[in-house]
Design a protein around this motif. Structure first.
Motif, mmCIF file in Angstrom:
data_model
loop_
_atom_site.group_PDB
_atom_site.id
_atom_site.type_symbol
_atom_site.label_atom_id
_atom_site.label_comp_id
_atom_site.label_asym_id
_atom_site.label_seq_id
_atom_site.Cartn_x
_atom_site.Cartn_y
_atom_site.Cartn_z
ATOM 1 N N VAL A 40 0.811 -1.235 -0.486
ATOM 2 C CA VAL A 40 -0.356 0.344 0.688
ATOM 3 C C VAL A 40 0.624 0.831 -0.281
ATOM 4 O O VAL A 40 0.908 2.325 -0.454
ATOM 5 N N LEU A 41 2.234 1.089 1.151
ATOM 6 C CA LEU A 41 2.913 2.152 0.738
ATOM 7 C C LEU A 41 2.912 3.217 -0.621
ATOM 8 O O LEU A 41 3.421 3.711 -0.879
ATOM 9 N N ILE A 42 3.902 1.983 -1.567
ATOM 10 C CA ILE A 42 4.442 2.168 -2.421
ATOM 11 C C ILE A 42 3.405 2.229 -3.725
ATOM 12 O O ILE A 42 4.088 3.323 -4.133
ATOM 13 N N ALA A 43 1.980 2.040 -3.441
ATOM 14 C CA ALA A 43 1.488 1.713 -4.455
ATOM 15 C C ALA A 43 1.165 3.844 -4.314
ATOM 16 O O ALA A 43 0.145 4.400 -5.191
ATOM 17 N N ALA A 44 1.021 4.212 -2.840
ATOM 18 C CA ALA A 44 0.780 5.249 -2.259
ATOM 19 C C ALA A 44 1.445 5.908 -2.932
ATOM 20 O O ALA A 44 0.854 7.619 -3.304
ATOM 21 N N LEU A 45 2.565 5.710 -3.275
ATOM 22 C CA LEU A 45 3.615 6.963 -3.756
ATOM 23 C C LEU A 45 3.299 7.403 -4.733
ATOM 24 O O LEU A 45 3.801 8.739 -4.929
ATOM 25 N N ILE A 46 3.160 6.301 -5.797
ATOM 26 C CA ILE A 46 3.108 6.399 -6.782
ATOM 27 C C ILE A 46 1.411 7.126 -7.074
ATOM 28 O O ILE A 46 1.595 8.258 -8.074
ATOM 29 N N ILE A 50 -0.629 11.681 -8.376
ATOM 30 C CA ILE A 50 -1.309 11.811 -9.453
ATOM 31 C C ILE A 50 -2.405 11.738 -9.049
ATOM 32 O O ILE A 50 -3.492 13.031 -9.577
ATOM 33 N N GLY A 51 -3.498 11.222 -8.222
ATOM 34 C CA GLY A 51 -4.360 11.690 -7.781
ATOM 35 C C GLY A 51 -4.887 12.994 -7.393
ATOM 36 O O GLY A 51 -5.844 13.349 -7.851
ATOM 37 N N LEU A 52 -3.858 14.165 -6.465
ATOM 38 C CA LEU A 52 -4.032 14.788 -5.949
ATOM 39 C C LEU A 52 -3.868 16.105 -7.158
ATOM 40 O O LEU A 52 -4.996 17.296 -6.888
ATOM 41 N N TYR A 53 -2.899 15.821 -8.185
ATOM 42 C CA TYR A 53 -3.112 16.555 -9.454
ATOM 43 C C TYR A 53 -4.264 16.843 -10.673
ATOM 44 O O TYR A 53 -4.624 17.426 -10.532
ATOM 45 N N VAL A 54 -4.169 15.069 -10.614
ATOM 46 C CA VAL A 54 -6.002 15.235 -10.992
ATOM 47 C C VAL A 54 -7.199 15.980 -10.709
ATOM 48 O O VAL A 54 -7.732 17.053 -11.232
ATOM 49 N N GLY A 55 -6.931 15.725 -9.591
ATOM 50 C CA GLY A 55 -7.956 16.373 -8.597
ATOM 51 C C GLY A 55 -8.008 18.048 -8.265
ATOM 52 O O GLY A 55 -8.878 18.552 -8.766
ATOM 53 N N HIS A 56 -7.010 18.319 -8.479
ATOM 54 C CA HIS A 56 -6.559 19.405 -8.282
ATOM 55 C C HIS A 56 -7.147 20.339 -9.978
ATOM 56 O O HIS A 56 -6.944 21.486 -9.487
ATOM 57 N N PRO A 104 -5.584 1.724 -8.032
ATOM 58 C CA PRO A 104 -7.093 2.089 -8.397
ATOM 59 C C PRO A 104 -8.202 2.715 -7.184
ATOM 60 O O PRO A 104 -8.316 3.899 -7.341
ATOM 61 N N SER A 105 -8.001 2.276 -6.210
ATOM 62 C CA SER A 105 -8.592 2.961 -5.011
ATOM 63 C C SER A 105 -7.475 4.034 -3.971
ATOM 64 O O SER A 105 -7.806 5.212 -3.984
ATOM 65 N N LEU A 106 -6.183 4.202 -4.931
ATOM 66 C CA LEU A 106 -5.481 4.968 -3.700
ATOM 67 C C LEU A 106 -5.928 6.201 -4.712
ATOM 68 O O LEU A 106 -6.485 7.911 -4.658
ATOM 69 N N LEU A 107 -5.835 6.104 -5.844
ATOM 70 C CA LEU A 107 -5.967 6.910 -7.334
ATOM 71 C C LEU A 107 -7.568 8.042 -7.373
ATOM 72 O O LEU A 107 -7.248 8.793 -7.134
ATOM 73 N N ALA A 108 -8.711 6.790 -7.375
ATOM 74 C CA ALA A 108 -9.918 7.410 -6.817
ATOM 75 C C ALA A 108 -9.927 7.434 -5.255
ATOM 76 O O ALA A 108 -10.663 9.074 -5.483
ATOM 77 N N GLY A 109 -9.070 7.383 -4.106
ATOM 78 C CA GLY A 109 -9.525 9.170 -3.247
ATOM 79 C C GLY A 109 -8.998 9.968 -3.210
ATOM 80 O O GLY A 109 -9.639 10.580 -2.560
#
Length: 222
Positions: A40-46, A50-56, A104-109
């Motif tokens: 989960v940590l490695i996935a979160a770093l990736i 990206i998700g924050l950039y897309v959302g912002h 996927p879950s981290l990106l969507a979240g």
């Protein structure tokens, strides 16, 4: 044995010898937790940046959703087998699979957390002279934190449930009980291993749910 596999599994769990030594339940549980946390940590770093950039920014949202959806459809066992053939037996193959599963879950979240913030609040922050970075870190992330944690929660549940596959390619974790039981046709041991995974998943889920609610802004629900 009692003839009832479930009762036999409880007897197996109640045996003190199962709770000591390098192959005991505590050690295997810690291994399982370690695999889950690392994946989960490695996935979160990736995924989270990206998700924050897309959302912002609102950019590349369609592509991000498509990639996340495609990643969800990938069969985990197939990925573990493929990576094992490519990189060999060990932890690398399942870890790569766990990372792909968690993204996927981290990106969507992450992008949902930012998108959930009231645009009027963001506009007010800009009117006060805040930079885009400050808006993201001081306004959008704090207000959307419950959704971000929800993404972590979803990713954790998916990884902890499939981390047993690490044992499929020679690593540890609670999956060792399941695959050893399968090899020796020891069904009570297989059930006991499955129960341990279920209990661990429930504990993690409830802990993250509590954290999600604690981080909710006052006056809202996580």
């Amino acid at each position: 044995m009692n003839g009832n596999p479930f009762l036999d599994a409880l007897v197996w769990l109640g045996d003190p010898s199962r709770w000591s030594g390098p192959a005991g339940v505590p050690v295997r549980t810690l291994e399982h937790l370690g695999y889950t946390a690392l994946g989960v940590l490695i996935a979160a770093l990736i995924a989270v940046p990206i998700g924050l950039y897309v959302g912002h920014t609102g950019r590349f949202k369609g592509l991000t959703v498509a990639v996340a959806g495609a990643a969800r459809a990938l069969p985990t066992l197939g990925l573990v087998t493929l990576f094992a053939l490519l990189v060999g037996i060990g932890l690398t193959a399942p870890m790569l699979s766990f990372v792909i599963l968690a993204i996927p879950s981290l990106l969507a979240g992450a992008y949902s957390a930012v998108e959930s913030v009231d645009p009027a609040t963001v506009d007010a922050a800009r009117a006060q002279g805040m930079t885009e970075r400050q808006i993201l870190t001081r306004v959008e992330i704090p207000l959307g934190l419950p959704l971000l944690i929800g993404g972590v929660r979803g990713a954790t549940m998916q990884v902890v449930a499939t981390a047993m596959l690490a044992a499929y390619v020679g690593s540890g974790g609670l999956g060792r009980f399941i695959f050893q039981g399968l090899g020796s046709q020891n069904y009570p041991q297989m059930i006991a291993g499955s129960l341990l995974v279920i209990v661990l998943a429930l504990v993690l889920d409830l802990s993250l749910l509590l954290l999600q609610r604690l981080t909710a802004p006052r006056g809202t629900a996580a």
